[in-house]
Scaffold this motif. Structure first.
Motif, PDB file in Angstrom:
ATOM      1  N   ASP A 167     -15.330   6.706  -2.699  1.00  0.00           N
ATOM      2  CA  ASP A 167     -13.956   5.978  -2.247  1.00  0.00           C
ATOM      3  C   ASP A 167     -13.305   7.316  -0.870  1.00  0.00           C
ATOM      4  O   ASP A 167     -13.005   8.404  -0.995  1.00  0.00           O
ATOM      5  CB  ASP A 167     -13.086   6.178  -3.366  1.00  0.00           C
ATOM      6  CG  ASP A 167     -13.989   5.091  -4.922  1.00  0.00           C
ATOM      7  OD1 ASP A 167     -14.546   4.322  -5.019  1.00  0.00           O
ATOM      8  OD2 ASP A 167     -13.862   6.088  -5.722  1.00  0.00           O
ATOM      9  N   VAL A 168     -13.938   6.492   0.406  1.00  0.00           N
ATOM     10  CA  VAL A 168     -12.833   7.147   0.890  1.00  0.00           C
ATOM     11  C   VAL A 168     -11.786   7.143   1.366  1.00  0.00           C
ATOM     12  O   VAL A 168     -10.780   7.714   1.900  1.00  0.00           O
ATOM     13  CB  VAL A 168     -13.998   7.211   2.539  1.00  0.00           C
ATOM     14  CG1 VAL A 168     -13.466   7.465   3.959  1.00  0.00           C
ATOM     15  CG2 VAL A 168     -15.629   7.033   2.379  1.00  0.00           C
ATOM     16  N   VAL A 169     -10.929   5.413   0.959  1.00  0.00           N
ATOM     17  CA  VAL A 169      -9.811   5.413   1.217  1.00  0.00           C
ATOM     18  C   VAL A 169      -9.608   5.043  -0.471  1.00  0.00           C
ATOM     19  O   VAL A 169     -10.083   3.531  -0.744  1.00  0.00           O
ATOM     20  CB  VAL A 169      -9.745   4.421   2.552  1.00  0.00           C
ATOM     21  CG1 VAL A 169      -8.064   3.752   1.898  1.00  0.00           C
ATOM     22  CG2 VAL A 169     -10.408   5.003   3.428  1.00  0.00           C
ATOM     23  N   ASN A 170      -8.765   5.380  -1.114  1.00  0.00           N
ATOM     24  CA  ASN A 170      -8.286   4.965  -2.329  1.00  0.00           C
ATOM     25  C   ASN A 170      -6.887   3.999  -2.554  1.00  0.00           C
ATOM     26  O   ASN A 170      -5.549   4.716  -1.874  1.00  0.00           O
ATOM     27  CB  ASN A 170      -8.135   6.303  -2.932  1.00  0.00           C
ATOM     28  CG  ASN A 170      -8.256   5.828  -4.728  1.00  0.00           C
ATOM     29  OD1 ASN A 170      -8.746   5.101  -4.950  1.00  0.00           O
ATOM     30  ND2 ASN A 170      -7.469   6.757  -5.159  1.00  0.00           N
ATOM     31  N   GLU A 171      -6.323   3.084  -2.745  1.00  0.00           N
ATOM     32  CA  GLU A 171      -5.272   2.709  -3.053  1.00  0.00           C
ATOM     33  C   GLU A 171      -4.392   2.771  -2.346  1.00  0.00           C
ATOM     34  O   GLU A 171      -3.801   2.474  -2.457  1.00  0.00           O
ATOM     35  CB  GLU A 171      -4.663   3.343  -4.496  1.00  0.00           C
ATOM     36  CG  GLU A 171      -5.869   2.988  -5.624  1.00  0.00           C
ATOM     37  CD  GLU A 171      -4.924   4.097  -6.433  1.00  0.00           C
ATOM     38  OE1 GLU A 171      -3.786   4.543  -7.233  1.00  0.00           O
ATOM     39  OE2 GLU A 171      -5.676   4.490  -7.228  1.00  0.00           O
ATOM     40  N   PRO A 172      -4.810   1.803  -1.079  1.00  0.00           N
ATOM     41  CA  PRO A 172      -4.107   1.948   0.368  1.00  0.00           C
ATOM     42  C   PRO A 172      -3.317   0.740   0.525  1.00  0.00           C
ATOM     43  O   PRO A 172      -2.224   0.435   0.675  1.00  0.00           O
ATOM     44  CB  PRO A 172      -5.300   1.033   1.582  1.00  0.00           C
ATOM     45  CG  PRO A 172      -6.349   0.121   0.761  1.00  0.00           C
ATOM     46  CD  PRO A 172      -6.086   1.670  -0.453  1.00  0.00           C
ATOM     47  N   PHE A 173      -3.377  -0.467  -0.688  1.00  0.00           N
ATOM     48  CA  PHE A 173      -1.981  -1.055  -1.113  1.00  0.00           C
ATOM     49  C   PHE A 173      -0.708  -1.181  -1.961  1.00  0.00           C
ATOM     50  O   PHE A 173      -1.132  -1.082  -3.088  1.00  0.00           O
ATOM     51  CB  PHE A 173      -3.029  -2.346  -0.546  1.00  0.00           C
ATOM     52  CG  PHE A 173      -3.827  -3.296   0.156  1.00  0.00           C
ATOM     53  CD1 PHE A 173      -3.377  -3.703   0.969  1.00  0.00           C
ATOM     54  CD2 PHE A 173      -5.056  -2.994   0.063  1.00  0.00           C
ATOM     55  CE1 PHE A 173      -3.570  -3.958   2.462  1.00  0.00           C
ATOM     56  CE2 PHE A 173      -5.631  -3.331   1.196  1.00  0.00           C
ATOM     57  CZ  PHE A 173      -4.963  -3.649   2.794  1.00  0.00           C
ATOM     58  N   ASN A 174       0.326  -1.972  -1.763  1.00  0.00           N
ATOM     59  CA  ASN A 174       1.097  -1.877  -2.657  1.00  0.00           C
ATOM     60  C   ASN A 174       0.587  -3.457  -3.591  1.00  0.00           C
ATOM     61  O   ASN A 174      -0.471  -3.932  -2.491  1.00  0.00           O
ATOM     62  CB  ASN A 174       2.446  -2.403  -2.247  1.00  0.00           C
ATOM     63  CG  ASN A 174       3.302  -0.937  -1.709  1.00  0.00           C
ATOM     64  OD1 ASN A 174       2.615  -0.240  -1.587  1.00  0.00           O
ATOM     65  ND2 ASN A 174       3.527  -1.093  -0.176  1.00  0.00           N
ATOM     66  N   ASP A 175       1.424  -3.877  -4.874  1.00  0.00           N
ATOM     67  CA  ASP A 175       0.979  -5.286  -5.608  1.00  0.00           C
ATOM     68  C   ASP A 175       1.267  -5.791  -4.898  1.00  0.00           C
ATOM     69  O   ASP A 175       0.803  -7.338  -4.898  1.00  0.00           O
ATOM     70  CB  ASP A 175       1.751  -5.157  -6.661  1.00  0.00           C
ATOM     71  CG  ASP A 175       1.040  -4.133  -7.568  1.00  0.00           C
ATOM     72  OD1 ASP A 175      -0.321  -3.642  -7.734  1.00  0.00           O
ATOM     73  OD2 ASP A 175       0.960  -3.623  -9.337  1.00  0.00           O
ATOM     74  N   ASP A 176       1.833  -6.415  -3.534  1.00  0.00           N
ATOM     75  CA  ASP A 176       2.734  -7.108  -3.093  1.00  0.00           C
ATOM     76  C   ASP A 176       1.288  -7.847  -1.179  1.00  0.00           C
ATOM     77  O   ASP A 176       1.598  -8.187  -0.811  1.00  0.00           O
ATOM     78  CB  ASP A 176       3.932  -7.229  -2.529  1.00  0.00           C
ATOM     79  CG  ASP A 176       4.286  -6.528  -1.241  1.00  0.00           C
ATOM     80  OD1 ASP A 176       3.146  -5.217  -1.134  1.00  0.00           O
ATOM     81  OD2 ASP A 176       5.320  -6.278  -1.082  1.00  0.00           O
ATOM     82  N   GLY A 177       0.381  -7.057  -1.485  1.00  0.00           N
ATOM     83  CA  GLY A 177      -0.472  -6.698  -0.293  1.00  0.00           C
ATOM     84  C   GLY A 177       0.010  -6.432   0.690  1.00  0.00           C
ATOM     85  O   GLY A 177      -1.086  -6.421   2.127  1.00  0.00           O
ATOM     86  N   THR A 178       1.473  -5.535   1.273  1.00  0.00           N
ATOM     87  CA  THR A 178       1.297  -4.251   1.989  1.00  0.00           C
ATOM     88  C   THR A 178       0.614  -3.296   1.796  1.00  0.00           C
ATOM     89  O   THR A 178       0.636  -2.630   0.857  1.00  0.00           O
ATOM     90  CB  THR A 178       3.610  -4.822   1.312  1.00  0.00           C
ATOM     91  OG1 THR A 178       3.713  -3.798   0.700  1.00  0.00           O
ATOM     92  CG2 THR A 178       3.885  -5.869   2.123  1.00  0.00           C
ATOM     93  N   PHE A 179       0.886  -2.553   3.321  1.00  0.00           N
ATOM     94  CA  PHE A 179       0.475  -0.917   3.431  1.00  0.00           C
ATOM     95  C   PHE A 179       1.177  -0.040   2.215  1.00  0.00           C
ATOM     96  O   PHE A 179       2.763  -0.613   2.548  1.00  0.00           O
ATOM     97  CB  PHE A 179      -0.072  -1.329   4.536  1.00  0.00           C
ATOM     98  CG  PHE A 179      -1.701  -1.271   5.009  1.00  0.00           C
ATOM     99  CD1 PHE A 179      -2.299  -1.353   4.326  1.00  0.00           C
ATOM    100  CD2 PHE A 179      -1.446  -2.511   5.192  1.00  0.00           C
ATOM    101  CE1 PHE A 179      -3.714  -1.813   5.386  1.00  0.00           C
ATOM    102  CE2 PHE A 179      -2.235  -3.204   6.205  1.00  0.00           C
ATOM    103  CZ  PHE A 179      -3.753  -2.430   5.394  1.00  0.00           C
ATOM    104  N   THR A 180       0.745   0.321   1.344  1.00  0.00           N
ATOM    105  CA  THR A 180       1.705   2.087   0.875  1.00  0.00           C
ATOM    106  C   THR A 180       2.336   2.820   1.968  1.00  0.00           C
ATOM    107  O   THR A 180       1.616   3.155   2.618  1.00  0.00           O
ATOM    108  CB  THR A 180       0.911   2.564  -0.175  1.00  0.00           C
ATOM    109  OG1 THR A 180      -0.099   1.832  -1.180  1.00  0.00           O
ATOM    110  CG2 THR A 180       1.796   3.590  -1.216  1.00  0.00           C
TER     111      THR A 180
END
Ligand code: G3I
Length: 313
Positions: free
Chosen positions: A125-138
């Motif tokens: 898992d190189v990148v973990n959880e990059p998004f907010n629930d609305d699909g914008t980037f964290t």
């Protein structure tokens, strides 16, 4: 038969579980964990994360991660590396560092390259959880400094460190179709068009009893159509306590639904549960009043959910 044996007989690569170092002193727990018939793949729940592996800049500590890795590799099982870049469980030197783009680029390259290079030939898992629930980037130190390019940098460093590793992006609330899943599909499409290595997307699958998304299988198929694989990476199905016979029966059906969806899709390669017993589940700590999310209860006794998993394959 065990869950991994059933999964492999059904053509999947593995059925696995997450585990964590403090749990390994529990001998009854370890006896189940080390049963290859049950689990053919292991994920470290915490000990390969950035705060555990590079607590000070350039100082890498692998003792805890190695203890988990050996559980897998000593038994001929698969290891899932978790994870290189995430906005949580970061050491203070990363979050407080105030690095410019060039500095943070080399920090991400060095971190991902070193951890993926240490645990070679594996899935990451190189990148973990990059998004907010609305699909914008964290918004985090990586995105705020480098934009989405941090994702390219991490994936390219991982590929350079180990050309044989399967490289994933992993997230939750992308299991059913919707804005967050669409954002992830768009990211995969964009990475592929740029020639950035991406092999799979992890569906975490932290579900609530009675709320498994009805579009799970369709959504998996849409991801696979992009030219990648998918995996169920952190499955559990929590409920509001106390557990009742009716809730446990619904939970059994929910586990079965998830397995059936993965089983129906060739590109869904395997399933990992986020620990196998309620004794060590992360759920009660994160959601007070909820729990009982795993297929084994807190006394290490199999629940109806176990039979639901078997029935799904
Ligand atoms: O290590 C400290 C310990 O020294 C201290 O005494 C104790 C007191 O709270 O905390 C310990 O740290 C905890 C750590 O787990 C290790 O047990 C943290 O508080 C706790 O927040 C942390 O939780 C982990 C969580 O990620 C952090 O976000 C869970 O164990 C882990 O299961 C969970 O896993 C995540 C995946 O990585 C990503 N997807 C979601 C999933 C569930 O949240």
């Amino acid at each position: 038969a065990g869950l991994n044996a059933v999964a492999q007989a059904a053509g999947k690569l593995y059925f696995g579980t997450a585990t964590d170092n403090p749990e390994l002193t529990d001998t009854a727990y370890v006896a189940i964990l080390n049963d290859n018939e049950q689990f053919g793949q292991i994920t470290a729940a915490n000990s390969m994360k950035w705060d555990a592996t590079e607590p000070e800049q350039g100082v890498f500590t692998f003792a805890q991660g190695d203890q988990i890795a050996e559980l897998a590799t000593n038994n001929g099982r698969l290891l899932r590396g978790h994870n290189c870049v995430w906005d949580q469980q970061l050491p203070a030197w990363v979050t407080a560092g105030n690095f410019n783009a060039a500095e943070l680029t080399s920090i991400v390259q060095n971190h991902c390259g070193t951890v993926v290079g240490h645990y070679k030939g594996q899935v990451w898992d190189v990148v973990n959880e990059p998004f907010n629930d609305d699909g914008t980037f964290t918004s985090d130190v990586f995105f705020d400094t480098l934009g989405t390019n941090y994702i390219n940098i991490a994936l390219e460093a991982a590929r350079a460190a180990d050309p044989n590793a399967k490289l994933y992006i992993n997230d939750f609330n992308i299991e059913g179709t919707g804005v967050k899943a669409t954002a992830m599909k768009n990211l995969v499409t964009s990475l592929k068009s740029q020639g950035v290595p991406i092999d799979g997307v992890g569906f975490e699958s932290h579900f609530i009893v009675g709320e498994v998304p009805s579009t799970l299988q369709q959504n998996m198929e849409e991801f696979i159509a992009l030219g990648i694989e998918v995996a169920i990476t952190e499955l559990d199905v929590r409920m509001t306590l106390p557990e009742t016979a009716a809730l446990l029966e619904q939970q059994k059906n929910d586990y079965q639904t998830v397995i059936t969806a993965c089983q129906a899709v060739e590109g869904c390669v395997g399933i990992t549960i986020w620990d196998f017993t309620d004794k060590f589940s992360w759920v009660p700590g994160a959601f007070p009043g909820q729990g009982a999310a795993c297929p084994w209860d807190a006394n290490l006794v199999k629940k109806p959910a176990f039979d639901g998993i078997v029935a799904g394959f």
